[in-house]
Design a protein around this motif. Structure first.
Motif, PDB file in Angstrom:
ATOM      1  N   ASP A  14       6.539  -5.763  -1.251  1.00 38.63           N
ATOM      2  CA  ASP A  14       5.751  -6.084  -0.057  1.00 38.63           C
ATOM      3  C   ASP A  14       5.895  -4.999   1.005  1.00 38.63           C
ATOM      4  O   ASP A  14       4.903  -4.578   1.622  1.00 38.63           O
ATOM      5  N   ARG A  15       7.102  -4.523   1.232  1.00 38.13           N
ATOM      6  CA  ARG A  15       7.317  -3.508   2.259  1.00 38.13           C
ATOM      7  C   ARG A  15       6.709  -2.161   1.836  1.00 38.13           C
ATOM      8  O   ARG A  15       6.228  -1.394   2.673  1.00 38.13           O
ATOM      9  N   SER A  16       6.717  -1.878   0.524  1.00 33.46           N
ATOM     10  CA  SER A  16       6.101  -0.634   0.037  1.00 33.46           C
ATOM     11  C   SER A  16       4.596  -0.643   0.288  1.00 33.46           C
ATOM     12  O   SER A  16       4.001   0.381   0.651  1.00 33.46           O
ATOM     13  N   ALA A  17       3.958  -1.791   0.091  1.00 32.71           N
ATOM     14  CA  ALA A  17       2.510  -1.895   0.277  1.00 32.71           C
ATOM     15  C   ALA A  17       2.117  -1.809   1.745  1.00 32.71           C
ATOM     16  O   ALA A  17       0.969  -1.488   2.067  1.00 32.71           O
ATOM     17  N   GLN A  18       3.053  -2.083   2.649  1.00 30.99           N
ATOM     18  CA  GLN A  18       2.731  -2.143   4.082  1.00 30.99           C
ATOM     19  C   GLN A  18       2.923  -0.816   4.813  1.00 30.99           C
ATOM     20  O   GLN A  18       2.567  -0.715   5.987  1.00 30.99           O
ATOM     21  N   SER A  23      -2.183   1.324  -2.134  1.00 32.38           N
ATOM     22  CA  SER A  23      -1.850   0.181  -2.988  1.00 32.38           C
ATOM     23  C   SER A  23      -0.446   0.352  -3.527  1.00 32.38           C
ATOM     24  O   SER A  23       0.076   1.463  -3.606  1.00 32.38           O
ATOM     25  N   ALA A  24       0.163  -0.756  -3.890  1.00 38.94           N
ATOM     26  CA  ALA A  24       1.489  -0.749  -4.513  1.00 38.94           C
ATOM     27  C   ALA A  24       1.475  -1.720  -5.682  1.00 38.94           C
ATOM     28  O   ALA A  24       1.001  -2.852  -5.550  1.00 38.94           O
ATOM     29  N   VAL A  25       1.986  -1.254  -6.812  1.00 37.64           N
ATOM     30  CA  VAL A  25       1.958  -2.045  -8.042  1.00 37.64           C
ATOM     31  C   VAL A  25       3.379  -2.218  -8.562  1.00 37.64           C
ATOM     32  O   VAL A  25       4.134  -1.239  -8.679  1.00 37.64           O
ATOM     33  N   GLY A  26       3.761  -3.456  -8.869  1.00 41.56           N
ATOM     34  CA  GLY A  26       5.054  -3.732  -9.475  1.00 41.56           C
ATOM     35  C   GLY A  26       4.977  -3.567 -10.980  1.00 41.56           C
ATOM     36  O   GLY A  26       4.064  -4.089 -11.621  1.00 41.56           O
TER      37      GLY A  26
END
Length: 842
Positions: A83-87, A93-96
C-alpha cells in the motif's frame, strides 16, 4: 626469403594439408565453444531483460542476518508495504508478486518442463499488463488457473480443460480459464508458467497475506532512480531494499554470464587438449619438412642466407599455414556452435531461442590460436633448420641427434616423471579440495615427463611386439625396424594418441569406481525400500507422509526434515526424523554410544561431532529457528556419508519450533520389500503425482550416477576431437615416412617384395606406433584414476577402485583401429610407387 617461404608452402601442399587440418580442428573447437556459449548467454540475457520491461523498481525483503541465537531468514512483505509503495508520488502502479514451484502434468500425466523451469505465480487483478491474455479471462478462486501459450501449444490444453498440477505435494485439478503470453525466460526455454489469483497463490505457496516481491512502475517522466529514492524514503529500511529495473537486468546478465563461464571453461579445456595434441603434429610435420629440405636449406646458407633468415622463412611458412587454418577453423567453429545450439533444442534443453552470436572476441581468439599455436610449434624446427651447416649441402642426410642430446633428454624426462609421480602420490594423502591443485600439477609434470621419455620407452615396448610381428615374415620385421628407426618421430606420433587415451581411461576408471561406491553407500546406509521426494528437489508437504502411512503394505515411514538452528553462535542444520522408526529405515554404523533419537536425545555424524568436540553423553544448547533454546544430549555418534549426515532430532521435538514444516524426503518401508507392484501402490496413494518421485535404492544410485555418466559421455564426445587429431598425426607421419623412404621402398620392390608386402609393412608400422601410444595412455590413465580415487576416498569411505577391463580392451582396440585406418592412404601410396623412379630418387 619471403618468396622462398611462400614457394615452399605451395610446393608441399599435400604434406601441409594434414597440419592445416590439425590446427583447423583445434581452432574450430575454440571458436565453436565461444560461439555456442555466447549464443546461449545472449539468448538468456535477452529473455531475462525482457522480463523487467514492466519493472522500474523492485521492492524486496531484506535478508535478516543471523544475530545472537536467532537464525537469519528472509521475511515476506506485508500488505502495508504494498500500500505504501503504491502511494509514493512517482508510482503509477504497484504489483505484489508471489510464486514458487508448480508442476503441471500433460495429458499423459508427465511433468511439463523440468526442475526450476516449472513455475507458478499470481495474476494481478482482472487485467495484468505483465501477462497479456490471448483468450479467456482472469482466474477467480482456487479452482481456476491461467497457463502460458507455449505450454498450451505443447500440451494441447484449451480454455475449459481440467489440468492436474501440484505445488508442494497434493494433486489439484483446476480448470483453465485463460491463456496468456509472456517473456519469461523459463517458458522460452521449455518450462511452464501457471498463474492463480493472488489470494490462491498466497495460500498455495505458504504466504497468506504477504508477497515475495513488489514491482513498482513509474509515472510518465519519472526516472527509475527518482522513484527508487522516493520508495527508500517511504519504506522501512530495516525491512526492505529497493533495486531499479536496470540494475536487476544487469545483475541477472552477470549471473547468467557467470553460470555460463563454467561450461565455457570446461569446453575450452578440451579445446586446449585438442590443440595440445595438434602441437605435437605441427612440430613433427615441420621437423620432417626441415629434414627433407636439408640440402635446400644448406644451399641457401652457402649462398649467403643467415641463420635468422632461415628461421624466419620457416616461421613464415608456419604463419601462412596457421592463417589458412584459422580462417577455415573459424568457419567450422561457427557451424559447430550452430550445431550444438540445434542439438540442445532437439534434446528439449531449457534454452531460449536467439540469434547466433559471433563476437569480435571469438574472431580474435580464432586467429590468435591458429597462428600462434602453429608458429610456436614450428619455432623449434625453425631453429634446427637455422643450425644446418652449409657443408650439409654436399649430402642429402643431415646429422642425427647426438648421444649427448639423447642423454640430456632422457635425464630431463626422468626428472619430470619422478617429480610428477612424487607430487601425485603426495596429493593422495591430502584431504578433498586441498589435494586437487597438487594432483593437477603432478599429472601435468608426469605427462610431460613421459612425453620426453617416449623415445627411450619406444624401443623396449615395441621390441615386446617382435614375436607377433615375426608371424608376418619380412614385412613384420621391416615394420619393427622402421618403428624404432626414428624414435623421436615415433614418440611424437604416439604421444598424440597417448594424451587422449590417458584422459579417457582416467575418467572411465573414476566413473566406474564412483558408481560402485555409490551403490555400496546406498546399500549400507538405507534400509528403507523407497525414498519419496519432489522431482525438482523442492520440499514436500507434510501431507505426503500422512498419505504414505495410509497406503497398503507400508510398515514404517520417516521424514527427513531440515531446519536451521544456532549452536555455539554458528548456524547448524538439524535433520528432523521419526525417532521411533528411523532405526528400521537406516543402517548406519555407530562409532560411539547408541543410535537413539527421541525427546532431547540426538544422533550426530562423526564429522560434526569432531568439529564440536562431542562424544556420546555430551550436552549442548540449541537455539531453534523461532529463537527458543533447548538443551540436547548426544546419544550416539554415527559414521556419516553423502546420503545420511547431520544432527538427527525427533520431529516431535523439532516441529513445534518451525513456522512452516516441510520435508526434504520421506523414507518408506513395505512388508513385501521393493517391487513394481509396491511402487505402483505408493504412486497411486499420492494421486499419481508427476511432481513426486518414488525411488528404490537402485533408482537413487542410478540418479546420482547419471551426473557422472553424462560428464563421461560428454568427455568421450569432446575427446573424440583429440583422437581425430591423433589420426591425422599418424597419417601425416606415415605419409612423410613413405616419402623419405621412396628409394628404400623401390629397392625392396626390386628385390622381390610385392605390393601386398609393402602395404602390410606400412600398416604394421602404423599399428605398432598406435598400440605403443595406446598402452602408454591406458597405463597413465589407470594411475591417474587410482590417484584421484584415493583423493575422493578421504571423503567417501565406500570408495573402491574398479578397473573396467572390458572398456580398457575397447580403448586398446580403438588405438589399433586408429593405426589401421591411418595407414590406408600411406600404404596405398607406398605400394603404387614406380620401382625404377623410386630407386633413382634422392
Amino acid at each position: 626469403m619471403f618468396r622462398t617461404a611462400l614457394r615452399n608452402v605451395l610446393a608441399h601442399k599435400a604434406r601441409l594439408l594434414m597440419t592445416v587440418l590439425a590446427v583447423m580442428l583445434g581452432v574450430a573447437f575454440v571458436s565453436g565453444t565461444l560461439v555456442f556459449t555466447n549464443t546461449i548467454s545472449g539468448a538468456l540475457q535477452h529473455s531475462s531483460a525482457k522480463g523487467f520491461d514492466h519493472v522500474d523498481v523492485a521492492v524486496q525483503p531484506k535478508y535478516q542476518d543471523a544475530e545472537g541465537d536467532r537464525v537469519g531468514k528472509a521475511p515476506a512483505l506485508p500488505q502495508a508495504v504494498l500500500d505504501r509503495s503504491a502511494q509514493v508520488p512517482g508510482a503509477a502502479s504497484a504489483v505484489g508478486v508471489v510464486g514458487g514451484f508448480t508442476a503441471v502434468a500433460d495429458r499423459d500425466g508427465k511433468l511439463v518442463g523440468n526442475g526450476f523451469s516449472t513455475r507458478g505465480g499470481n495474476y494481478w487483478g482482472a487485467e495484468d499488463p505483465r501477462y497479456p491474455l490471448v483468450g479467456g479471462h482472469a482466474p477467480k478462486g482456487p479452482g481456476e488457473i491461467l497457463i502460458d501459450s507455449e505450454t498450451a501449444e505443447r500440451t494441447g490444453y484449451r480454455v475449459g480443460d481440467t489440468v492436474r498440477l501440484s505445488v508442494d505435494g497434493p494433486v489439484l485439478t483446476p480448470t483453465v480459464t485463460g491463456v496468456f503470453t509472456t517473456d519469461d525466460g523459463n517458458v522460452a526455454a521449455g518450462g511452464s508458467l501457471t498463474l492463480f489469483d493472488t489470494a490462491t497463490a498466497q495460500k498455495l505457496f505458504g504466504k497468506p497475506g504477504t508477497y515475495d516481491e513488489i514491482t513498482v512502475e513509474a509515472k510518465q517522466g519519472v526516472t527509475q532512480a527518482a522513484l527508487k529514492g522516493q520508495l527508500d524514503r517511504a519504506l522501512p529500511a530495516d525491512l526492505v531494499e529497493t533495486t531499479t529495473g536496470e540494475q536487476l537486468a544487469e545483475d541477472q546478465a552477470e549471473t547468467i554470464a557467470s553460470s555460463m563461464s563454467g561450461m565455457q571453461q570446461s569446453l575450452l579445456v578440451f579445446a586446449g587438449i585438442a590443440l595440445f595434441v595438434g602441437t605435437f603434429i605441427i612440430a613433427n610435420t615441420f621437423t620432417m619438412l626441415v629434414a627433407q629440405r636439408t640440402k635446400e636449406l644448406a644451399l641457401l646458407r652457402a649462398v649467403g642466407a643467415s641463420r635468422r633468415q632461415i628461421t624466419r622463412s620457416v616461421l613464415i611458412e608456419a604463419f601462412v599455414v596457421g592463417l589458412i587454418a584459422a580462417v577455415a577453423g573459424l568457419a567450422a567453429g561457427v557451424g559447430i556452435g550452430a550445431g550444438l545450439r540445434a542439438l540442445m533444442g532437439s534434446l528439449d534443453a531449457t534454452v531460449p531461442d536467439g540469434p547466433l552470436v559471433v563476437s569480435p572476441g571469438t574472431i580474435v581468439s580464432a586467429f590468435a590460436v591458429g597462428v600462434l599455436v602453429t608458429m610456436l610449434a614450428a619455432w623449434l624446427p625453425a631453429r634446427r633448420a637455422a643450425k644446418i651447416p652449409p657443408v650439409a649441402a654436399m649430402s642429402s642426410v643431415h646429422a642425427k641427434a647426438s648421444a649427448r642430446s639423447l642423454v640430456l633428454r632422457n635425464t630431463l624426462g626422468s626428472l619430470f616423471s619422478a617429480a610428477g609421480v612424487a607430487v601425485v602420490l603426495a596429493a593422495t594423502t591430502m584431504g578433498g579440495t586441498d589435494g586437487q591443485a597438487p594432483m593437477g600439477l603432478g599429472a601435468v609434470l608426469l605427462i610431460i615427463g613421459v612425453f620426453i621419455l617416449t623415445p627411450l620407452l619406444s624401443r623396449p615396448l615395441i621390441a615386446a611386439a617382435s614375436p607377433v610381428l615375426r608371424l608376418f615374415g619380412v614385412a613384420g620385421k621391416l615394420a619393427r625396424q622402421n618403428s624404432v628407426r626414428n624414435p623421436r618421430r615415433t614418440a611424437a606420433t604416439a604421444s598424440a594418441l597417448m594424451i587422449g587415451l590417458t584422459l579417457i581411461t582416467g575418467m572411465t576408471v573414476m566413473a566406474g569406481s564412483l558408481q560402485k561406491s555409490i551403490d555400496k553407500m546406498a546399500a549400507s546406509a538405507i534400509e528403507a525400500d523407497y525414498v519419496v521426494s519432489m522431482a525438482n528437489g523442492n520440499l514436500l508437504s507434510t501431507d505426503v507422509e500422512k498419505k504414505l502411512k495410509r497406503a497398503g503394505d507400508v510398515t514404517a515411514t520417516s521424514p527427513l526434515r531440515s531446519s536451521p538452528s544456532r549452536i555455539g553462535g554458528e548456524t547448524e542444520y538439524l535433520t528432523g526424523v521419526d525417532g521411533s522408526t528411523i532405526g528400521e529405515l537406516t543402517e548406519l554404523k555407530v562409532a560411539d554410544g547408541s543410535f537413539q533419537v527421541d525427546g532431547t536425545r540426538v544422533a550426530v555424524d562423526d564429522t560434526t561431532a569432531e568439529q564440536h568436540g562431542w562424544r556420546a553423553g555430551s550436552a549442548f544448547t540449541v537455539a531453534y529457528e523461532d529463537g527458543r533454546k533447548q538443551k540436547l544430549t548426544v546419544a550416539g555418534v554415527y559414521e556419516g556419508n553423502e546420503m545420511m549426515r547431520g544432527i538427527m532430532i525427533d520431529t516431535a521435538t523439532l516441529t513445534p519450533h518451525q513456522s512452516d514444516p516441510a520435508d526434504m524426503q520421506v523414507m518408506v518401508k513395505t512388508s513385501g520389500g521393493a517391487s513394481d507392484a509396491a511402487k505402483d501402490r505408493l504412486e497411486k496413494a499420492l494421486g499419481s503425482n508427476p511432481a513426486i518421485k518414488v525411488q528404490d535404492k537402485k533408482d537413487l544410485s542410478r540418479e546420482i550416477a547419471q551426473m557422472f555418466t553424462l560428464m563421461l559421455n560428454m568427455l568421450y564426445g569432446l575427446l573424440a576431437m583429440a583422437v581425430i587429431v591423433a589420426v591425422l598425426g599418424v597419417v601425416n607421419t606415415l605419409a612423410m615416412s613413405v616419402f623419405e623412404r621412396s628409394q628404400e621402398i623401390g629397392m625392396l620392390r626390386a628385390i622381390g617384395l610385392d605390393r601386398r608386402g609393402i602395404k602390410r609393412m606400412v600398416r604394421l608400422e602404423s599399428l605398432v606406433i598406435s598400440l605403443f601410444g595406446g598402452v602408454l595412455g591406458i597405463g597413465l590413465g589407470v594411475f591417474f584414476g587410482w590417484a584421484a580415487g584415493r583423493l575422493l576416498g578421504a571423503s567417501m569411505p565406500t570408495y573402491e577402485l574398479v578397473l573396467p577391463w572390458g572398456r580398457m580392451a575397447v580403448f586398446l582396440l580403438l588405438a589399433a583401429a586408429v593405426g589401421v585406418l591411418a595407414a590406408l592412404w600411406p600404404a596405398r601410396r607406398a605400394a603404387r610407387l614406380n620401382t625404377l623412379q623410386a630407386i633413382k630418387a634422392e
